[in-house]
Scaffold this motif. Structure first.
Motif, PDB file in Angstrom:
ATOM      1  N   SER A 153      34.394 -14.903  11.484  1.00 12.04           N
ATOM      2  CA  SER A 153      34.154 -14.073  12.667  1.00 12.04           C
ATOM      3  C   SER A 153      32.740 -14.321  13.182  1.00 12.04           C
ATOM      4  O   SER A 153      31.841 -14.653  12.413  1.00 12.04           O
ATOM      5  CB  SER A 153      34.303 -12.592  12.316  1.00 12.04           C
ATOM      6  N   GLU A 189      38.873 -15.623   6.757  1.00 16.94           N
ATOM      7  CA  GLU A 189      38.641 -15.459   8.195  1.00 16.94           C
ATOM      8  C   GLU A 189      37.163 -15.650   8.523  1.00 16.94           C
ATOM      9  O   GLU A 189      36.284 -15.152   7.815  1.00 16.94           O
ATOM     10  CB  GLU A 189      39.085 -14.061   8.618  1.00 16.94           C
ATOM     11  N   PHE A 195      38.352  -9.626  12.286  1.00 21.04           N
ATOM     12  CA  PHE A 195      39.646  -9.633  11.612  1.00 21.04           C
ATOM     13  C   PHE A 195      40.055  -8.201  11.359  1.00 21.04           C
ATOM     14  O   PHE A 195      39.289  -7.402  10.827  1.00 21.04           O
ATOM     15  CB  PHE A 195      39.544 -10.388  10.284  1.00 21.04           C
TER      16      PHE A 195
END
Length: 61
Positions: A20, A18, A43
C-alpha cells in the motif's frame, strides 16, 4: 508546503501479501487554515461473512 510519502507492505497469513502507498501535500496559510491533497491505497480485510464465502470457494485456505 509539506509533502508526505508513505509505503507499507503487509504480510498476511490468510490472504496474499499487500503493498500500500500514500501521497499527500499540505499547505498552511497565515490565517491558520490548512489545505490538504491526499491519495492512497489500502487493503481491507474481508468481514467474517465474506471470509467464509472465500473459504467455500478456495480449498487452499
Amino acid at each position: 508546503m509539506t509533502l508526505v510519502v508513505g509505503i507499507r507492505y503487509e504480510i498476511l497469513s490468510d490472504f496474499d501479501d499487500e503493498f500500500s502507498y500514500c501521497l499527500g501535500a499540505t499547505k498552511q496559510f497565515e490565517s491558520g487554515f490548512y489545505s490538504k491533497l491526499l491519495y492512497g491505497t489500502a487493503f481491507r480485510i474481508p468481514s467474517y461473512r465474506k471470509y467464509l464465502d472465500v473459504l467455500a470457494y478456495n480449498d487452499d485456505l
